[in-house]
Design a protein around this motif. Sequence first.
Motif, PDB file in Angstrom:
ATOM      1  N   ASP A 134      -2.455  26.081  -5.277  1.00  0.00           N
ATOM      2  CA  ASP A 134      -1.005  26.279  -5.344  1.00  0.00           C
ATOM      3  C   ASP A 134      -0.667  27.760  -5.215  1.00  0.00           C
ATOM      4  N   GLY A 135       0.621  28.015  -4.941  1.00  0.00           N
ATOM      5  CA  GLY A 135       1.159  29.373  -4.967  1.00  0.00           C
ATOM      6  C   GLY A 135       0.426  30.340  -4.043  1.00  0.00           C
ATOM      7  N   ALA A 136       0.250  31.581  -4.531  1.00  0.00           N
ATOM      8  CA  ALA A 136      -0.339  32.637  -3.702  1.00  0.00           C
ATOM      9  C   ALA A 136      -1.787  32.309  -3.343  1.00  0.00           C
ATOM     10  N   ASP A 137      -2.498  31.657  -4.271  1.00  0.00           N
ATOM     11  CA  ASP A 137      -3.889  31.282  -4.021  1.00  0.00           C
ATOM     12  C   ASP A 137      -3.956  30.385  -2.778  1.00  0.00           C
ATOM     13  N   HIS A 138      -3.044  29.413  -2.709  1.00  0.00           N
ATOM     14  CA  HIS A 138      -2.995  28.508  -1.561  1.00  0.00           C
ATOM     15  C   HIS A 138      -2.623  29.276  -0.295  1.00  0.00           C
TER      16      HIS A 138
ATOM     17  N   ARG B 127       3.061  13.288 -13.403  1.00  0.00           N
ATOM     18  CA  ARG B 127       2.683  13.342 -11.988  1.00  0.00           C
ATOM     19  C   ARG B 127       3.298  12.216 -11.165  1.00  0.00           C
ATOM     20  N   VAL B 128       3.450  12.485  -9.866  1.00  0.00           N
ATOM     21  CA  VAL B 128       3.949  11.457  -8.954  1.00  0.00           C
ATOM     22  C   VAL B 128       2.955  11.282  -7.810  1.00  0.00           C
ATOM     23  N   LEU B 129       2.918  10.041  -7.305  1.00  0.00           N
ATOM     24  CA  LEU B 129       2.109   9.740  -6.120  1.00  0.00           C
ATOM     25  C   LEU B 129       3.062   9.631  -4.942  1.00  0.00           C
ATOM     26  N   LEU B 130       2.805  10.406  -3.884  1.00  0.00           N
ATOM     27  CA  LEU B 130       3.654  10.373  -2.688  1.00  0.00           C
ATOM     28  C   LEU B 130       3.084   9.324  -1.739  1.00  0.00           C
TER      29      LEU B 130
ATOM     30  N   ASN C  84       7.583  23.145  -3.528  1.00  0.00           N
ATOM     31  CA  ASN C  84       6.241  23.506  -3.972  1.00  0.00           C
ATOM     32  C   ASN C  84       6.232  24.364  -5.239  1.00  0.00           C
ATOM     33  N   ALA C  85       7.400  24.929  -5.603  1.00  0.00           N
ATOM     34  CA  ALA C  85       7.433  25.715  -6.833  1.00  0.00           C
ATOM     35  C   ALA C  85       7.489  24.777  -8.040  1.00  0.00           C
ATOM     36  N   ARG C  86       8.265  23.723  -7.922  1.00  0.00           N
ATOM     37  CA  ARG C  86       8.422  22.805  -9.059  1.00  0.00           C
ATOM     38  C   ARG C  86       7.283  21.787  -9.128  1.00  0.00           C
ATOM     39  N   TRP C  87       6.726  21.422  -7.968  1.00  0.00           N
ATOM     40  CA  TRP C  87       5.680  20.381  -7.925  1.00  0.00           C
ATOM     41  C   TRP C  87       4.379  20.986  -7.426  1.00  0.00           C
ATOM     42  N   HIS C  88       3.372  21.006  -8.291  1.00  0.00           N
ATOM     43  CA  HIS C  88       2.092  21.589  -7.903  1.00  0.00           C
ATOM     44  C   HIS C  88       1.083  20.519  -7.494  1.00  0.00           C
ATOM     45  N   ASN C  89       0.104  20.950  -6.704  1.00  0.00           N
ATOM     46  CA  ASN C  89      -0.961  20.031  -6.284  1.00  0.00           C
ATOM     47  C   ASN C  89      -2.050  19.905  -7.355  1.00  0.00           C
ATOM     48  N   THR C  90      -2.584  21.024  -7.829  1.00  0.00           N
ATOM     49  CA  THR C  90      -3.651  21.081  -8.852  1.00  0.00           C
ATOM     50  C   THR C  90      -4.987  20.520  -8.312  1.00  0.00           C
ATOM     51  N   PRO C  91      -6.090  20.714  -9.075  1.00  0.00           N
ATOM     52  CA  PRO C  91      -7.388  20.167  -8.613  1.00  0.00           C
ATOM     53  C   PRO C  91      -7.404  18.640  -8.555  1.00  0.00           C
ATOM     54  N   MET C  92      -6.374  17.981  -9.118  1.00  0.00           N
ATOM     55  CA  MET C  92      -6.394  16.515  -9.112  1.00  0.00           C
ATOM     56  C   MET C  92      -5.317  15.950  -8.181  1.00  0.00           C
ATOM     57  N   SER C  93      -5.202  16.535  -6.986  1.00  0.00           N
ATOM     58  CA  SER C  93      -4.144  16.095  -6.065  1.00  0.00           C
ATOM     59  C   SER C  93      -4.512  14.825  -5.295  1.00  0.00           C
TER      60      SER C  93
ATOM     61  N   ARG D 217      -3.058   7.965   2.824  1.00  0.00           N
ATOM     62  CA  ARG D 217      -2.257   7.010   2.041  1.00  0.00           C
ATOM     63  C   ARG D 217      -1.464   7.652   0.913  1.00  0.00           C
ATOM     64  N   HIS D 218      -1.902   8.812   0.453  1.00  0.00           N
ATOM     65  CA  HIS D 218      -1.140   9.480  -0.619  1.00  0.00           C
ATOM     66  C   HIS D 218      -1.631  10.903  -0.833  1.00  0.00           C
ATOM     67  N   PHE D 219      -0.832  11.694  -1.504  1.00  0.00           N
ATOM     68  CA  PHE D 219      -1.279  12.855  -2.285  1.00  0.00           C
ATOM     69  C   PHE D 219      -0.482  12.833  -3.588  1.00  0.00           C
ATOM     70  N   MET D 220      -1.008  13.528  -4.616  1.00  0.00           N
ATOM     71  CA  MET D 220      -0.326  13.574  -5.913  1.00  0.00           C
ATOM     72  C   MET D 220       0.385  14.934  -6.051  1.00  0.00           C
TER      73      MET D 220
END
Length: 424
Positions: free
Chosen positions: A107-111, A332-335, A72-81, A310-313
């Motif tokens: 992400d991070g502490a906010d999450h 970005r990647v789609l999981l 989660n440090a290297r890959w963030h969710n962001t508002p467009m997850s 089906r996914h998250f980004m």
Amino acid sequence: MQSDQVDPLVEAEKHPGSWFISPKRWADMERWHQAVAEIRRDTPVMEIDAPGFQKMHVLTRHEDVFAVSRDNARWHNTPMSVLGPDVQYEQMLEQGLPMPKSLVHLDGADHRDHRAVTNDWFKPAAVGRRQPRIDEIAEEYVEKMRSLGGRCDFAADIAQPFTLRVIMDIYGVPESDEAMMLELTQGIFGAADPEYLGDASDPFTKVMESVMRFIVYFNEITEDRRACPADDIATVIVNGMPGGCPIDDEHRLWYFIIIATAGHDTTSFALSGGLEALVRNPDQMRALGENPDLLQGATDEVIRWTSPVRHFMRYAQDDVEIRGTKIPAGGRVLLSYPSANRDDAVFVEPNTFDITRPDSDRLLSFGVGAHFCLGSQFARREVRTLLGRLSRELEHIELDGEPENAQSHFVSGVKHLPIRYSFR
Ligand code: HEM
């Protein structure tokens, strides 16, 4: 969207990556799994550069989805997850709508701080204490099946209202508002499906209309709980103190939206797809009814098999390389959870539904890492309770027509399951 604009979702159907970005592709899961098995084998990190969408790479292997989700440090969710065409986000901004700020967008502490606001309600012991209420609601819906006289659409008549009631019950939303909550959830998760589009001119308009109606509704709930606090999640959110400060308006709104929406369509698709799989495998349905020890594994197998999310980004925070493919910072990647759940590097004969498989607990349907599904305990208990009862109490069950899948590249599954049955 204006009528002279090219519709990116229609264009998406023609793209080689359509399996992940075109809602229509999710209507036929057998074809989907066949096509994606080849992609997983030959192009496990697949680039999709489709008109109207930002470029992305799709991860289809279990190992890759797992590794990225945990980092989660290297890959963030962001508002467009959640994947959407660019125009969807542009229109949200143009109309002054708040960019999404629910748990899955932070992400991070906010999450971490916002997740902590409701976390206690979702811990195993807390959810365990609600089992009597889940049993009561299951009883109500088993009775409903009896009263329907041996034929029903299990997805629409039973699975949807059952899962909705369980979540709305802890939320504190009155039963009279449940139909509206279902409509608004489908307006966000299933807007691309013609059945859920309603009077809206296109899916983007539908999503925005639903968000706006949620805003009005949740503002009323906020006023109410401030005046009259209750023993429910709505009150916990309204009084939330993430990081020691009162929760702000935008976070509160999106918190309400995610708890209201994430909990029922997902679990409802797991139940309807799970019952379909059991009907198609009557020996397993019988074994489950005779041996309650199989319930836990069967529940995981149902959730692996159906994989309703089906996914998250995820967005790279620095340059990364996955299986030789370079993804630059900001890329970005789609999981792809349904694909990871059919990876034969992890699951023996992944395309066989088997409630006794020893590897079903490696399912990735709930994700993994900091964003691991908050409601997994509820989902598992709901599936276990209702499918357990049906396997014990039904004398006979068969399909009464072809099941139909929802068309959504975000949350989807069997939306109509016509069955014919008799109770013992
Ligand atoms: C079978 C049913 C369900 C499935 C397949 C499912 C799947 C997921 C997935 C894949 C994620 C994101 C995980 C990640 O990014 O690593 C998630 C997050 C979440 N789910 Fe579920 N879910 C289900 C049921 C529920 C229920 C019943 C609730 C109850 C309200 C719920 C609430 C949430 C919330 C609040 C999050 C955001 C957690 C965070 O970002 O910290 N889900 N779920």
